[in-house]
Scaffold this motif. Sequence first.
Motif, PDB file in Angstrom:
ATOM      1  N   LEU A  20     -12.927   7.492  14.847  1.00  0.00           N
ATOM      2  CA  LEU A  20     -13.907   8.142  13.960  1.00  0.00           C
ATOM      3  C   LEU A  20     -15.050   7.230  13.519  1.00  0.00           C
ATOM      4  O   LEU A  20     -15.852   7.610  12.685  1.00  0.00           O
ATOM      5  CB  LEU A  20     -13.189   8.606  12.677  1.00  0.00           C
ATOM      6  N   GLU A  29     -21.637  -1.943   8.031  1.00  0.00           N
ATOM      7  CA  GLU A  29     -21.326  -1.819   9.460  1.00  0.00           C
ATOM      8  C   GLU A  29     -22.520  -2.276  10.310  1.00  0.00           C
ATOM      9  O   GLU A  29     -22.709  -1.798  11.430  1.00  0.00           O
ATOM     10  CB  GLU A  29     -20.900  -0.383   9.781  1.00  0.00           C
ATOM     11  N   ARG A  57       0.847  -1.214   0.000  1.00  0.00           N
ATOM     12  CA  ARG A  57       0.000   0.000   0.000  1.00  0.00           C
ATOM     13  C   ARG A  57       0.874   1.253   0.000  1.00  0.00           C
ATOM     14  O   ARG A  57       0.554   2.259  -0.612  1.00  0.00           O
ATOM     15  CB  ARG A  57      -0.927   0.024   1.227  1.00  0.00           C
TER      16      ARG A  57
HETATM   17  P1  NAP Z   1     -13.090   3.955   3.944  1.00  0.00           P
HETATM   18  O1  NAP Z   1     -13.155   4.972   2.867  1.00  0.00           O
HETATM   19  O2  NAP Z   1     -13.445   2.545   3.631  1.00  0.00           O
HETATM   20  O3  NAP Z   1     -11.607   3.995   4.533  1.00  0.00           O
HETATM   21  C1  NAP Z   1     -11.155   3.102   5.500  1.00  0.00           C
HETATM   22  C2  NAP Z   1      -9.659   2.979   5.345  1.00  0.00           C
HETATM   23  O4  NAP Z   1      -9.143   2.199   6.422  1.00  0.00           O
HETATM   24  C3  NAP Z   1      -9.230   2.285   4.059  1.00  0.00           C
HETATM   25  O5  NAP Z   1      -8.300   3.108   3.397  1.00  0.00           O
HETATM   26  C4  NAP Z   1      -8.558   1.000   4.552  1.00  0.00           C
HETATM   27  O6  NAP Z   1      -7.428   0.624   3.832  1.00  0.00           O
HETATM   28  C5  NAP Z   1      -8.085   1.445   5.914  1.00  0.00           C
HETATM   29  N1  NAP Z   1      -7.760   0.320   6.798  1.00  0.00           N
HETATM   30  C6  NAP Z   1      -8.560  -0.673   7.228  1.00  0.00           C
HETATM   31  N2  NAP Z   1      -7.871  -1.517   8.017  1.00  0.00           N
HETATM   32  C7  NAP Z   1      -6.605  -1.042   8.059  1.00  0.00           C
HETATM   33  C8  NAP Z   1      -5.410  -1.489   8.692  1.00  0.00           C
HETATM   34  N3  NAP Z   1      -5.382  -2.587   9.451  1.00  0.00           N
HETATM   35  N4  NAP Z   1      -4.280  -0.773   8.517  1.00  0.00           N
HETATM   36  C9  NAP Z   1      -4.286   0.342   7.753  1.00  0.00           C
HETATM   37  N5  NAP Z   1      -5.383   0.820   7.137  1.00  0.00           N
HETATM   38  C10 NAP Z   1      -6.527   0.129   7.287  1.00  0.00           C
HETATM   39  O7  NAP Z   1     -13.984   4.373   5.189  1.00  0.00           O
HETATM   40  P2  NAP Z   1     -14.619   5.806   5.540  1.00  0.00           P
HETATM   41  O8  NAP Z   1     -15.776   6.055   4.641  1.00  0.00           O
HETATM   42  O9  NAP Z   1     -13.556   6.822   5.637  1.00  0.00           O
HETATM   43  O10 NAP Z   1     -15.247   5.488   6.966  1.00  0.00           O
HETATM   44  C11 NAP Z   1     -14.475   5.433   8.160  1.00  0.00           C
HETATM   45  C12 NAP Z   1     -15.465   5.483   9.329  1.00  0.00           C
HETATM   46  O11 NAP Z   1     -16.073   6.775   9.341  1.00  0.00           O
HETATM   47  C13 NAP Z   1     -16.632   4.491   9.195  1.00  0.00           C
HETATM   48  O12 NAP Z   1     -16.998   3.980  10.444  1.00  0.00           O
HETATM   49  C14 NAP Z   1     -17.761   5.327   8.616  1.00  0.00           C
HETATM   50  O13 NAP Z   1     -19.049   4.847   8.932  1.00  0.00           O
HETATM   51  C15 NAP Z   1     -17.498   6.666   9.296  1.00  0.00           C
HETATM   52  N6  NAP Z   1     -18.042   7.813   8.563  1.00  0.00           N
HETATM   53  C16 NAP Z   1     -17.763   7.972   7.242  1.00  0.00           C
HETATM   54  C17 NAP Z   1     -18.271   9.081   6.568  1.00  0.00           C
HETATM   55  C18 NAP Z   1     -17.983   9.302   5.104  1.00  0.00           C
HETATM   56  O14 NAP Z   1     -18.587  10.213   4.520  1.00  0.00           O
HETATM   57  N7  NAP Z   1     -17.104   8.558   4.465  1.00  0.00           N
HETATM   58  C19 NAP Z   1     -19.059  10.006   7.258  1.00  0.00           C
HETATM   59  C20 NAP Z   1     -19.321   9.826   8.615  1.00  0.00           C
HETATM   60  C21 NAP Z   1     -18.802   8.703   9.264  1.00  0.00           C
HETATM   61  P3  NAP Z   1      -7.450  -0.059   2.378  1.00  0.00           P
HETATM   62  O15 NAP Z   1      -7.675   1.068   1.452  1.00  0.00           O
HETATM   63  O16 NAP Z   1      -6.090  -0.635   2.309  1.00  0.00           O
HETATM   64  O17 NAP Z   1      -8.558  -1.059   2.411  1.00  0.00           O
END
Ligand code: NAP
Length: 303
Positions: A101, A262, A35
Amino acid sequence: MTWSILGAGSLGCLWAARLSRAGLPVRLLLRDRQRLNAYRALGGVTLIEDGRESLYPIPAETAAQGAPIQRLLLACKAYDAESAAASVAARLAPGTELILLQNGLGSQQAVSAHLPRARCLYASSTEGAFRESDFRVVFAGHGQTWLGDEHGGPTPAWLTELEQAGIPAQWSENILERLWRKLALNCAINPLTVLHQCRNGELAGHPDEVAALCDELGQLLHACNYPAAAQELQGDVERVIAATAANFSSMYQDVAQGRRSEIAYLLGHACREGDRLHLALPRLRAVHERLRAYLVARGLPDT
Ligand code: NAP
């Protein structure tokens, strides 16, 4: 003090880009060397905002290696939070602050239990972002982030750094109540959009189902001792349904794109708390079971 960000996805990159452009020290912690190489080949994080894109060459390293971490933003999905936190546990300095978060509830408590020497702060955010591709993120909706400490304690001085970076953040004296309220809103809307395969607005055509879920979620919030989170719940749910009528919920989008949802930290958490408190919650449990069956039928995890 450096902001270390573990989880370089939608929200992680959104925070990283804004901290970096404010001149604050920030680094990304990536899963592994593969990565890291992919990230380096792209030259940084690209943030797309109001149609304009900017590249931020933020330093990055693997989660396993590097200097001790003093402040960590954990920005992965709820189901990855425990293992991601474990992957950096050896690098956490005593008294490290972790900002969790994750949406829903359950993952925060699991991470905190494994890291008793760290201060775990929980966040609830209404900001919106999505990944166009790896390390390329669209800022889709302005909002607000509330931060708080389940165990009390002082307001962190670094809130001013967030202000400096243009990240709207506020300290909450009762972050669990906020997270429960958001969980309840999510539980009353998101599962039904998946089961009815519809946009949020079409739930206005299923008022009895929505009302029944709100009623049971209200009972649960009262039993959990968050009566303020139960106030006006149905009215708020109906307002969200109307205000976001054209949107597909995040759970709908996850399922439509074959991604893990989730569910375990939303409906699953609500049902587990119901068990603990010996509440019947028949409608909530029925929707949970229907949703699990729906996911299994599509080859997706039901937890
Ligand atoms: P996302 O886009 O799927 O990003 C999650 C990231 O975490 C990915 O880049 C993933 O890596 C990384 N990851 C997972 N396991 C890991 C590990 N062991 N080591 C290093 N990196 C790791 O998720 P998101 O949308 O940002 O959401 C994050 C949280 O915020 C969730 O709970 C979501 O419900 C909440 N949230 C999101 C939003 C939104 O608009 N996106 C708004 C409010 C709340 P890879 O790329 O390598 O898979």
